[in-house]
Enzyme design. Sequence first.
Site, mmCIF file in Angstrom:
data_model
loop_
_atom_site.group_PDB
_atom_site.id
_atom_site.type_symbol
_atom_site.label_atom_id
_atom_site.label_comp_id
_atom_site.label_asym_id
_atom_site.label_seq_id
_atom_site.Cartn_x
_atom_site.Cartn_y
_atom_site.Cartn_z
ATOM 1 N N SER A 183 0.842 -1.191 0.000
ATOM 2 C CA SER A 183 0.000 0.000 0.000
ATOM 3 C C SER A 183 0.878 1.243 0.000
ATOM 4 O O SER A 183 1.761 1.396 0.849
ATOM 5 C CB SER A 183 -0.905 -0.002 1.238
ATOM 6 N N LYS A 195 -1.005 -0.813 -4.472
ATOM 7 C CA LYS A 195 -2.247 -0.121 -4.119
ATOM 8 C C LYS A 195 -1.923 1.330 -3.815
ATOM 9 O O LYS A 195 -1.055 1.619 -2.993
ATOM 10 C CB LYS A 195 -2.908 -0.774 -2.894
ATOM 11 N N LEU A 196 -2.634 2.233 -4.481
ATOM 12 C CA LEU A 196 -2.450 3.663 -4.257
ATOM 13 C C LEU A 196 -3.580 4.197 -3.388
ATOM 14 O O LEU A 196 -4.764 3.985 -3.692
ATOM 15 C CB LEU A 196 -2.448 4.427 -5.578
ATOM 16 N N LYS A 197 -3.241 4.891 -2.315
ATOM 17 C CA LYS A 197 -4.241 5.620 -1.535
ATOM 18 C C LYS A 197 -4.650 6.853 -2.334
ATOM 19 O O LYS A 197 -3.793 7.546 -2.899
ATOM 20 C CB LYS A 197 -3.667 6.033 -0.181
ATOM 21 N N ASP A 218 -7.368 2.812 -3.203
ATOM 22 C CA ASP A 218 -8.108 2.734 -1.948
ATOM 23 C C ASP A 218 -8.484 4.141 -1.518
ATOM 24 O O ASP A 218 -7.625 4.993 -1.300
ATOM 25 C CB ASP A 218 -7.242 2.063 -0.876
ATOM 26 N N ASN A 274 -10.677 4.844 1.196
ATOM 27 C CA ASN A 274 -10.979 4.970 2.629
ATOM 28 C C ASN A 274 -12.166 5.902 2.890
ATOM 29 O O ASN A 274 -12.088 6.814 3.710
ATOM 30 C CB ASN A 274 -9.755 5.450 3.408
ATOM 31 N N GLU A 300 -11.232 0.444 -3.829
ATOM 32 C CA GLU A 300 -11.580 -0.027 -2.483
ATOM 33 C C GLU A 300 -12.296 1.060 -1.686
ATOM 34 O O GLU A 300 -11.814 2.182 -1.579
ATOM 35 C CB GLU A 300 -10.296 -0.456 -1.771
ATOM 36 N N ASP A 330 -14.316 -2.660 2.160
ATOM 37 C CA ASP A 330 -13.393 -2.857 3.275
ATOM 38 C C ASP A 330 -14.125 -2.530 4.571
ATOM 39 O O ASP A 330 -14.662 -3.400 5.245
ATOM 40 C CB ASP A 330 -12.161 -1.978 3.062
ATOM 41 N N LYS A 379 -10.264 -7.892 6.834
ATOM 42 C CA LYS A 379 -9.341 -7.518 7.902
ATOM 43 C C LYS A 379 -9.834 -8.163 9.188
ATOM 44 O O LYS A 379 -10.858 -7.750 9.740
ATOM 45 C CB LYS A 379 -9.280 -5.998 8.062
ATOM 46 N N GLY A 395 -4.422 -4.966 5.624
ATOM 47 C CA GLY A 395 -3.480 -4.769 6.723
ATOM 48 C C GLY A 395 -3.789 -3.508 7.499
ATOM 49 O O GLY A 395 -4.437 -2.591 7.006
#
Length: 368
Positions: free
Chosen positions: A135, A161-163, A189, A191, A214, A239, A263, A291
């Site tokens: 990540s 994976k790119l935030k 992702d 969030n 995500e 997620d 998770k 994670g």
Amino acid sequence: MKLTGIELREIRLPLVAPFRTSFATQTERAALLLRAVGTESEGWGECVAMADPRYSSEYAAGCADVLRRFLVPALGACERLDVHAVAPALAPFQGHRMAKAALEMAVWDAELRALGVPLARELGAVHDRVPCGVSVGIMDSLPELIDAVTSYVEEGYRRIKLKIEPGWDIEPVRAVREHFGDDLLLQVDANTAYTLADARHLARLDPFRLLLIEQPLEEEDILGHAELAKVIETPVCLDESITSARAAAAAITLGACSIVNIKPGRVGGYLEARRIHDVCVAHGVPVWCGGMLETGLGRAANVALAALPGFTLPGDTSASGRYFRTDITEPFVLDDGHLVVPSGPGLGVEPVPEVLEEVTVSTEWIAL
């Protein structure tokens, strides 16, 4: 097994570099560890809650409080204890899944150590090594991002994976895809950083052939995710919305996701994580293991879980060196883009005493 007590231990591990997401920037891992001491053995658990309630409503000090006042005493009342007795004993207390997961993990580690059985085998693992993704946090510039991704690709990570967040989404993805080409397994992702009103904007990610996006919307907006999935071509992965096997089944049935990130700490433990895996397998939905900046203790358990047959996508089970210069266990080291599944009893790893002592902030013993 009869518990004689639980040790709560707060530790702080500095990160090798700040890790920025849409909700926070972390420079250290402040973790709550549990050591379950029984009449036959002892085991370790790790609580994934962060210091502040930004990722979820749970936070480390709150977890310590509910463990101290309610959850640990409830287990102490059990005459004989195994992992399958943990959830029923804790059921009267609502929520607090991260605290419950840590306690389940410690009890299971102790139980399996006494039996000489690895966690991976008990979970039903079918692999002895698992492919690893990494990540990548939000950066200050595109050149900095390209440099970071380059280093991870050179290390051998199988997926990037790119935030992302509003203002840092289309261009970073474009830059990475153009620099590394179509062969790079790439996902993003959010969030929960977007709303359904951003659907047309998120559709601009479709040409980049991402594995998935995500958790783009707020965690309770299951119907919003279902509507988003109709508008964009990129597969939607949930997620934060997946808190149980029941929640996973509902989201899949409603069309809110076609991929699930599991998770264990977020869903209440590894038994519930396995149930979610089984639900997804039954529906033909691929899963991967997320994670939470775990130390080697939580990483060992996550790698064991990721060795189950339904985990067909590389997870965020990065090597220890991705986050920590010195882990509290012997480090997990990437080997050809994979991590080896621990084969020793229980978690298969344990803290290095001198390292653990160095990073410990406080300890508390709860006698039973």
